[in-house]
Design a protein around this motif. Sequence first.
Motif, PDB file in Angstrom:
ATOM      1  N   VAL A   1      -3.350  10.785  10.396  1.00 41.79           N
ATOM      2  CA  VAL A   1      -2.855   9.479   9.850  1.00 41.79           C
ATOM      3  C   VAL A   1      -1.360   9.902   9.310  1.00 41.79           C
TER       4      VAL A   1
ATOM      5  N   TRP B   1      17.134  11.980   2.214  1.00 43.19           N
ATOM      6  CA  TRP B   1      15.751  12.242   2.784  1.00 43.19           C
ATOM      7  C   TRP B   1      15.717  13.438   3.645  1.00 43.19           C
TER       8      TRP B   1
ATOM      9  N   TYR C   1     -11.084   5.332  -2.222  1.00 46.25           N
ATOM     10  CA  TYR C   1     -11.391   6.023  -0.667  1.00 46.25           C
ATOM     11  C   TYR C   1     -12.861   6.118  -0.595  1.00 46.25           C
TER      12      TYR C   1
ATOM     13  N   THR D   1       1.968   5.418  11.998  1.00 45.49           N
ATOM     14  CA  THR D   1       2.491   4.196  11.846  1.00 45.49           C
ATOM     15  C   THR D   1       3.758   4.203  12.058  1.00 45.49           C
TER      16      THR D   1
ATOM     17  N   LEU E   1      -3.278   8.364  14.389  1.00 47.40           N
ATOM     18  CA  LEU E   1      -2.733   7.103  13.999  1.00 47.40           C
ATOM     19  C   LEU E   1      -1.232   7.471  13.481  1.00 47.40           C
TER      20      LEU E   1
ATOM     21  N   LEU F   1      -0.558  12.717   0.750  1.00 47.60           N
ATOM     22  CA  LEU F   1      -1.713  11.961   0.381  1.00 47.60           C
ATOM     23  C   LEU F   1      -2.946  11.923   1.357  1.00 47.60           C
ATOM     24  N   VAL F   2      -2.517  11.934   2.729  1.00 48.75           N
ATOM     25  CA  VAL F   2      -3.638  11.762   3.560  1.00 48.75           C
ATOM     26  C   VAL F   2      -4.365  12.982   3.439  1.00 48.75           C
TER      27      VAL F   2
ATOM     28  N   ILE G   1       0.946  -1.189  -0.077  1.00 50.56           N
ATOM     29  CA  ILE G   1      -0.051   0.127   0.085  1.00 50.56           C
ATOM     30  C   ILE G   1       0.828   1.209   0.198  1.00 50.56           C
TER      31      ILE G   1
ATOM     32  N   ARG H   1       2.734   8.455   8.733  1.00 54.04           N
ATOM     33  CA  ARG H   1       4.094   7.606   8.940  1.00 54.04           C
ATOM     34  C   ARG H   1       4.670   8.174  10.256  1.00 54.04           C
TER      35      ARG H   1
HETATM   36  C1  GDG Z   1       5.676  10.114  -0.005  1.00 52.05           C
HETATM   37  C2  GDG Z   1       6.303  11.456   0.125  1.00 52.05           C
HETATM   38  C3  GDG Z   1       4.050  11.852  -1.571  1.00 52.05           C
HETATM   39  C4  GDG Z   1      -0.053   5.514   6.559  1.00 52.05           C
HETATM   40  N1  GDG Z   1      -0.239   4.769   7.589  1.00 52.05           N
HETATM   41  C5  GDG Z   1      -1.163   3.878   7.174  1.00 52.05           C
HETATM   42  C6  GDG Z   1      -1.455   4.071   5.926  1.00 52.05           C
HETATM   43  N2  GDG Z   1      -0.749   5.007   5.392  1.00 52.05           N
HETATM   44  C7  GDG Z   1      -0.939   5.681   4.123  1.00 52.05           C
HETATM   45  C8  GDG Z   1      -1.703   6.608   3.930  1.00 52.05           C
HETATM   46  C9  GDG Z   1      -1.028   7.373   2.736  1.00 52.05           C
HETATM   47  C10 GDG Z   1       0.310   7.057   2.707  1.00 52.05           C
HETATM   48  O1  GDG Z   1       0.401   6.094   3.606  1.00 52.05           O
HETATM   49  C11 GDG Z   1       1.239   8.047   3.249  1.00 52.05           C
HETATM   50  O2  GDG Z   1       1.302   9.102   2.105  1.00 52.05           O
HETATM   51  P1  GDG Z   1       1.921  10.469   2.112  1.00 52.05           P
HETATM   52  O3  GDG Z   1       1.803  11.071   1.033  1.00 52.05           O
HETATM   53  O4  GDG Z   1       1.113  11.018   3.596  1.00 52.05           O
HETATM   54  O5  GDG Z   1       3.569  10.292   2.785  1.00 52.05           O
HETATM   55  P2  GDG Z   1       4.740   9.299   2.599  1.00 52.05           P
HETATM   56  O6  GDG Z   1       4.619   7.949   2.746  1.00 52.05           O
HETATM   57  O7  GDG Z   1       5.695   9.909   2.946  1.00 52.05           O
HETATM   58  O8  GDG Z   1       4.874   9.200   0.593  1.00 52.05           O
HETATM   59  C12 GDG Z   1       4.866  12.193  -0.049  1.00 52.05           C
HETATM   60  C13 GDG Z   1       3.945  10.601  -1.645  1.00 52.05           C
HETATM   61  O9  GDG Z   1       5.320   9.657  -1.575  1.00 52.05           O
HETATM   62  C14 GDG Z   1       3.423  10.248  -2.862  1.00 52.05           C
HETATM   63  O10 GDG Z   1       4.340  10.704  -4.032  1.00 52.05           O
HETATM   64  O11 GDG Z   1       2.717  12.462  -1.299  1.00 52.05           O
HETATM   65  O12 GDG Z   1       4.931  13.737   0.073  1.00 52.05           O
HETATM   66  O13 GDG Z   1       6.909  11.703   1.148  1.00 52.05           O
HETATM   67  O14 GDG Z   1      -1.512   6.541   1.615  1.00 52.05           O
HETATM   68  O15 GDG Z   1      -3.018   6.378   3.814  1.00 52.05           O
HETATM   69  N3  GDG Z   1      -2.371   3.086   5.072  1.00 52.05           N
HETATM   70  C15 GDG Z   1      -2.805   2.232   5.784  1.00 52.05           C
HETATM   71  N4  GDG Z   1      -2.479   1.801   6.790  1.00 52.05           N
HETATM   72  C16 GDG Z   1      -1.733   2.718   7.787  1.00 52.05           C
HETATM   73  O16 GDG Z   1      -1.466   2.563   9.221  1.00 52.05           O
HETATM   74  N5  GDG Z   1      -3.588   1.220   5.032  1.00 52.05           N
END
Ligand code: GDG
Length: 900
Positions: free
Chosen positions: A331, A99, A250, A368, A366, A436-437, A29, A333
């Motif tokens: 939500v 990073w 979603y 993670t 939350l 994305l959150v 995911i 990380r």
């Molecule tokens: C990088 C860039 C950019 C989180 N905890 C759980 C869970 N999540 C999912 C969220 C969301 C994703 O993880 C996190 O996405 P983000 O965009 O917030 O951040 P990064 O992981 O740092 O992503 C970021 C992205 O790449 C895309 O280009 O937006 O700026 O840093 O989808 O929902 N999902 C589930 N359980 C969890 O406990 N199922």
Amino acid sequence: MARLIIVSNRLPVSLHAKPDGTYAMKQSIGGLATAIGPYHKSHNDCLWVGWSSIDPDACPKSEIKSVTEEFKSRRCVPIFLTQKEIDGYYAGYANDTLWPLFHDFAHEATFDSSTWKVYQEVNQKFADAIIEFVNPDDTVWIQDYHLMLLPAMLRSRFPKLKIGWFLHIPFPSPEIFHQLPNGKELLEGLMGADLLGFHTEDFCVNFLASVRALLGLEVDKDGRIPIGSGTSQRFVTVDAFPIGIDYGLYRRNAHSSLAQAMRHGIEAVSGKRTRRVSTSLTAESEAAAEASDQEENWWSAHTSDELPEVELAQSAAAKRGTEDNKVVVSVDRLDYTKGLPERLRAFDLMLSRYPEWVGHVTYYLLATPTREDVETYRKLKDQVDQLVGEINGKYSLLSWTPIHYITRSLPIKPVCGIYTAGDVALVTPLRDGMNLVAKEYLASRDGRDGALVLSDECGAARELTDAFIVNPYDTEAVCEALHSALEIGSDEAKRRNAAMQARLKYRTAGLWSAEFLSTLRQVSDPRMADRRLQSVQRDHLVHEWGQSKRKLVLCDYDGTLTQIVRTPGRAKPTHRLLDLLREVGSIPDVDLYLVSGRTRETMDEWFGCLPIGLIAEHGAWHTKPIEGTTAKNADGRTIAPKRYWRRADGLPDPDEWRPIIETIMNKSVARVPQSFIEYKSTDLAWHYRMSDQKLAQEQRERLVDELQKVCPQYGLMVMRNAKVIEVCPANVSKGEAVKPLLESGRYDFVLALGDDTTDETMFASVSGCASARNKADTHDVDNAGVVKMVDSMETTTTVDGSSAESNGSKPAKKSAAPSAAWTIKVGAGDTNARSRIATPTDTGRLLGYLVAESEAVAAGTGPAPKAKPKSKSKAKKASKSKTSAKPTPKAASKTKKASK
Ligand code: GDG
């Protein structure tokens, strides 16, 4: 067959050995997998290369072989990296150097030449694996900061390979990038690509500044960096591609029973669903008050100012009813870039500054876990644990805990449940490429209220301008924004969300990958790379569309809305295209005209049912629906509107010229097999798209010569179009046909789209009209003639011959020309259009943007960010508080960073 090869650090799936010796495949995911995963799944010609998460040193050779086969069956090519390689390349250089530095956390970055060496080696390992199977006509799309050297490594072996690279995290300012000892090598690595994509225009600007400073290269007006010179010169294009989400996923998941259960659970613990909390709060406050009055119990041993318990409980019981209870969610990380400690401090401040929320707002957090083996992340977790503990310790009541803190990863449906439970989403990363959150929260609340407090330090803030945008380092500002968000009325929240949701619904992850790939194809083709409609220009166009009062869209059909096909009759519009045109034509302040060389019979048959204007045979005929005749029947299906075709005045008499031209063209038909004549009421066209092209080209020149000698005496002209030579009246052209509309003064926005030379006349009229605007604005032009012409187009005659005003709106200002005028060429070839897109699919996408923007504007807020509503209590507090004059924590933090 040319293939697409996606390359990322990790594969989109992982393998888990089962006891029976087989493997279970688990879908990853996260943004990348959900954005590109569907494309990979649905295209058999798409392969994905990435790290398998399997250590080859800890795995027997036979197993490596079977694992590789298993991945192969899913069109994945696994890269096996040893623990040493992972430590140096992934944990080391990518995550400990790039990073933090790219997120403006230079003080967290380590610079270690040994990890840089492994980073180079692993990039080469990826390159070697790809070189083994790639074909020169394949397209390679590389993802993220882990693989910045790979483009040049591939380019050195395959000079013509189409290579794209996308960065998912921010690109830092040149000052910060300059701190990176190997920055120049990284940029040189990227210069191997044809297209470099970033989430926002700001990141593109940062990147180009570093390219200028470290490589001495400049970008041209088309957003391209020239590399080399002479015949070997190539270009690297830089542009912004803001990633979207799978909105439908979603929205659907938010309605799943698991999500609903999660939502109900959260609402129950926050006291929204039962009276238990309020009863208990009342009891608690009464008990505390009573106890404090009594002598000789342990309460009375304390002075009342040492009894915040009484104050808290009384305030909680008195100030609000349970119907006002609210839930805040987030939500993330558990990463230092996400700003969790700063956010918790703001929540703490909010409870102390606005004690009426005590007992009535519950924060469901939350977080993670991620990279738990790294010291910085362990420290961060300790810090967050401690802050949550402190806040809960400070404010908890018997029946209420301010923060529900979960440090586990949850499946997507419960995550959607969290989003649906959240009256407010607190999304305040200190730095984020997109985030994305924020988008997932809005999708999960499709059609509902809910307020988003969003950091101005993430890419998403550029798009979600109706959120409560804050500086995440500014505790005061986040506190106030949170309070305002909690107090926002349901209607206002819905209105703000609807505007953002309309855009998100269209700008999905699927659109993101399709646009990147289509741009990569365009910039890799030298015939189409100039005048490319860059994303900043497209956004500007969409913005002007949203701002304007009345819009005119002039759109050619063949080659512009649909691919040129061998048999013209086969270019029939699909249902999807008809739906899109219906959507555009149905927008209340939009007039859409299809401007085509096709006969009016074909136009009528294919498009007569749509609420749009039609111009046929290059302008010899025109029609638009008679006002009020577009309706829907009982099934909700649109009934074809009534329309009446009008012929342009002063056309040469076809009976005089047709036999002569036909005789000349027939000679070409005889010489070129499979060529044919198309008969139109005012035109004759010789088509050769199905013929041998070499033979047809030769004949074409002879034919044009002969026609040009005859045509002028009959008032005719010869047009060379895409695989067709046409003879038509010299006083008819698309440009002439649209002039009355352009000069009517009705429109403040005009968009013209076309693919061939006949459309250039239309572009010329649009540009001419726009450049005459200043003149028209300063001189009171006598435009009686113009108004007469437009009246002839707009006043249509009904089928029975009576006259009807087709459009109630009279020219707003007779002499006014459109203030926004866009001309767009579709495909290759010389043009005078302002911009170029590559294919009819791009035209469809552009029209889709416009529909979504109109929906967003209609939803209430429009494109301009709105002032935040000022709550009563905020106003009250603002007059008391003098803290806003203090330097912001961000400034303080930056000073701290600088001193490190
Ligand atoms: C990088 C860039 C950019 C989180 N905890 C759980 C869970 N999540 C999912 C969220 C969301 C994703 O993880 C996190 O996405 P983000 O965009 O917030 O951040 P990064 O992981 O740092 O992503 C970021 C992205 O790449 C895309 O280009 O937006 O700026 O840093 O989808 O929902 N999902 C589930 N359980 C969890 O406990 N199922």
